[in-house]
Design an enzyme around this catalytic site. Structure first.
Site, PDB file in Angstrom:
ATOM      1  N   LYS A  71       0.803  -1.235   0.000  1.00 42.44           N
ATOM      2  CA  LYS A  71       0.000   0.000   0.000  1.00 42.44           C
ATOM      3  C   LYS A  71       0.836   1.286   0.000  1.00 42.44           C
ATOM      4  CE  LYS A  71      -4.155  -1.943   2.098  1.00 42.44           C
ATOM      5  NZ  LYS A  71      -5.187  -1.773   3.141  1.00 42.44           N
ATOM      6  N   ASP A 107     -10.460   2.590   2.197  1.00 46.93           N
ATOM      7  CA  ASP A 107     -10.680   2.018   3.536  1.00 46.93           C
ATOM      8  C   ASP A 107     -11.529   2.954   4.396  1.00 46.93           C
ATOM      9  OD1 ASP A 107      -9.352  -0.363   3.116  1.00 46.93           O
ATOM     10  OD2 ASP A 107      -7.432   0.382   3.864  1.00 46.93           O
ATOM     11  N   GLY A 249     -17.184  -5.982  11.407  1.00 49.04           N
ATOM     12  CA  GLY A 249     -16.225  -5.417  10.448  1.00 49.04           C
ATOM     13  C   GLY A 249     -16.387  -5.878   9.007  1.00 49.04           C
TER      14      GLY A 249
HETATM   15  N1  LIG Z   1     -12.699  -4.844   8.037  1.00 44.49           N
HETATM   16  C1  LIG Z   1     -11.784  -4.494   7.162  1.00 44.49           C
HETATM   17  O1  LIG Z   1     -12.077  -4.206   5.986  1.00 44.49           O
HETATM   18  C2  LIG Z   1     -10.355  -4.372   7.607  1.00 44.49           C
HETATM   19  C3  LIG Z   1      -9.462  -3.544   6.900  1.00 44.49           C
HETATM   20  C4  LIG Z   1      -8.130  -3.467   7.346  1.00 44.49           C
HETATM   21  C5  LIG Z   1      -7.722  -4.209   8.456  1.00 44.49           C
HETATM   22  N2  LIG Z   1      -8.618  -5.007   9.101  1.00 44.49           N
HETATM   23  C6  LIG Z   1      -8.198  -5.768  10.298  1.00 44.49           C
HETATM   24  O2  LIG Z   1      -7.737  -4.833  11.256  1.00 44.49           O
HETATM   25  C7  LIG Z   1      -6.706  -5.402  12.063  1.00 44.49           C
HETATM   26  C8  LIG Z   1      -5.517  -4.441  12.123  1.00 44.49           C
HETATM   27  O3  LIG Z   1      -4.966  -4.298  10.817  1.00 44.49           O
HETATM   28  P1  LIG Z   1      -3.728  -3.320  10.536  1.00 44.49           P
HETATM   29  O4  LIG Z   1      -3.459  -3.395   9.079  1.00 44.49           O
HETATM   30  O5  LIG Z   1      -3.940  -1.980  11.164  1.00 44.49           O
HETATM   31  O6  LIG Z   1      -2.553  -4.073  11.339  1.00 44.49           O
HETATM   32  P2  LIG Z   1      -1.182  -3.438  11.905  1.00 44.49           P
HETATM   33  O7  LIG Z   1      -0.762  -2.276  11.094  1.00 44.49           O
HETATM   34  O8  LIG Z   1      -0.275  -4.608  12.068  1.00 44.49           O
HETATM   35  O9  LIG Z   1      -1.583  -2.889  13.382  1.00 44.49           O
HETATM   36  C9  LIG Z   1      -1.892  -3.780  14.419  1.00 44.49           C
HETATM   37  C10 LIG Z   1      -2.438  -3.003  15.603  1.00 44.49           C
HETATM   38  O10 LIG Z   1      -2.801  -3.938  16.647  1.00 44.49           O
HETATM   39  C11 LIG Z   1      -2.065  -3.629  17.834  1.00 44.49           C
HETATM   40  N3  LIG Z   1      -1.731  -4.857  18.555  1.00 44.49           N
HETATM   41  C12 LIG Z   1      -1.258  -6.016  18.028  1.00 44.49           C
HETATM   42  N4  LIG Z   1      -1.049  -6.913  19.021  1.00 44.49           N
HETATM   43  C13 LIG Z   1      -1.372  -6.306  20.185  1.00 44.49           C
HETATM   44  C14 LIG Z   1      -1.378  -6.710  21.560  1.00 44.49           C
HETATM   45  N5  LIG Z   1      -0.993  -7.932  21.927  1.00 44.49           N
HETATM   46  N6  LIG Z   1      -1.793  -5.820  22.500  1.00 44.49           N
HETATM   47  C15 LIG Z   1      -2.201  -4.572  22.127  1.00 44.49           C
HETATM   48  N7  LIG Z   1      -2.222  -4.132  20.848  1.00 44.49           N
HETATM   49  C16 LIG Z   1      -1.816  -4.992  19.893  1.00 44.49           C
HETATM   50  C17 LIG Z   1      -0.835  -2.911  17.356  1.00 44.49           C
HETATM   51  O11 LIG Z   1      -0.271  -2.160  18.399  1.00 44.49           O
HETATM   52  P3  LIG Z   1       1.306  -1.743  18.369  1.00 44.49           P
HETATM   53  O12 LIG Z   1       1.378  -0.515  17.496  1.00 44.49           O
HETATM   54  O13 LIG Z   1       1.630  -1.501  19.787  1.00 44.49           O
HETATM   55  O14 LIG Z   1       2.046  -2.923  17.770  1.00 44.49           O
HETATM   56  C18 LIG Z   1      -1.436  -2.033  16.238  1.00 44.49           C
HETATM   57  O15 LIG Z   1      -2.133  -0.940  16.779  1.00 44.49           O
HETATM   58  C19 LIG Z   1      -6.378  -6.753  11.420  1.00 44.49           C
HETATM   59  O16 LIG Z   1      -7.027  -7.760  12.179  1.00 44.49           O
HETATM   60  C20 LIG Z   1      -6.997  -6.671  10.031  1.00 44.49           C
HETATM   61  O17 LIG Z   1      -7.431  -7.927   9.562  1.00 44.49           O
HETATM   62  C21 LIG Z   1      -9.927  -5.101   8.710  1.00 44.49           C
END
Ligand SMILES: NC(=O)c1ccc[n+]([C@@H]2O[C@H](COP(=O)([O-])OP(=O)(O)OC[C@H]3O[C@@H](n4cnc5c(N)ncnc54)[C@H](OP(=O)(O)O)[C@@H]3O)[C@@H](O)[C@H]2O)c1
Length: 282
Positions: A71, A107, A249
């Protein structure tokens, strides 16, 4: 669907890409609307991204969706990028037009359309939102909330510095503020909130559940989780038990696909219960 020589082509570029539901989702709409077109999964390694995109454009593709990990590379690749995608810092939809790649990010659109469809009573301009998580997806979510008129956004992330960087980026040239709090304050931050959004990956299948005490959250507050596998995450189950309205979601995933489909195939696709059932059955 049997394609003619004039079929319109699009696809999703990712690495890996086999997990993506986008080919089935777009394929469903193409079939429903009787369109002479195809939407393909395109597995492209990071080092080949520019070469692949240039080739797809030369081959007459209408455009592509871009997913992890491309992206940010897509933002660099595009000849033109719309202001929202630039603000978010990522492109997930590219339209090829007259030899140019035009980038946008759907998004934010997907997130807000899902809320508008499933929580129609929410008055964004008066609302206070608590957003958990400051990863890639949170940027689109917060930009969407800002553009919908929210002026009071509280952001908490395990890594506070990441939340602070996000807040600084997204508050440039915007009215309203994003208040960053420590992750440990997440229970008390819920007081007087109208909307709670989980953008962390916690609660996703294979991940630990999000530990949250909802007792300070007003019962009228809408709770939404962008994680959609499982559809009802532990957070949504808890909120339902407490009597709060919840929005899952899956709708975000479905609505974010609409702008690209319309641009490439020239028809407006609809997100309805039938589509949800189809995608859930995949
Ligand atoms: N519905 C949809 O269309 C859609 C679209 C996009 C994403 N999603 C979903 O959204 C989720 C996040 O995606 P992303 O792309 O933003 O991922 P990402 O960039 O990897 O971010 C992950 C987030 O989760 C936090 N996190 C991970 N493990 C944690 C823990 N053990 N305790 C507390 N916080 C934790 C991270 O905090 P830190 O910064 O501290 O690591 C960060 O804020 C995924 O499950 C994805 O499948 C859904």
């Amino acid at each position: 669907m049997i394609l003619s020589g004039k079929a319109r082509l699009a696809g999703v570029v990712g690495w890996p890409v086999s997990h993506s539901k986008s080919p089935q989702l777009h394929g469903y709409w193409l079939e429903q609307l009787g369109i002479d077109g195809a939407y393909l999964p395109l597995a492209v390694e990071p080092e080949s991204f520019d070469l692949a995109l240039t080739g797809l454009m030369a081959a007459g593709f209408q455009g592509v969706n871009v997913t992890v990990p491309h992206k940010e590379a897509a933002l660099q690749f595009c000849d033109e990028v719309d202001p929202l995608a630039r603000r978010i810092g990522a492109v997930n939809t590219i339209v090829f037009r007259e030899g140019k790649a035009i980038g946008s990010n759907s998004d934010a659109f997907g997130f807000i359309e899902n809320l508008r469809q499933n929580a129609p009573g929410l008055n964004f301009s008066l609302a206070k939102a608590v957003v958990l998580g400051a990863g890639g997806a949170a940027r689109g979510v917060i930009a969407a909330l800002q553009d919908a008129g929210l002026r009071d956004i509280v952001l908490l992330n395990r890594t506070r510095s990441r939340a602070e960087a996000l807040a600084e980026d997204l508050c440039k040239d915007q009215t309203g503020t994003i208040r960053v709090l420590d992750w440990e304050e997440r229970n008390s931050a819920l007081e007087s909130a109208d909307l709670l959004v989980n953008t962390t990956s916690l609660g996703m299948a294979g991940q630990p559940a999000l530990e949250l005490d909802l007792s300070a959250l007003p019962q009228s507050a809408v709770v939404t989780d962008i994680v959609y596998a499982p559809l009802i995450t532990p957070l949504l189950a808890l909120a339902q038990k407490q009597g709060n309205p919840v929005v899952d979601g899956l709708g975000m995933l479905l609505h974010q696909a609409r702008p690209g489909f319309e641009a490439w195939f020239g028809a407006k696709p609809v997100v309805n219960e039938e589509l949800r059932k189809f995608v859930l059955a995949i």
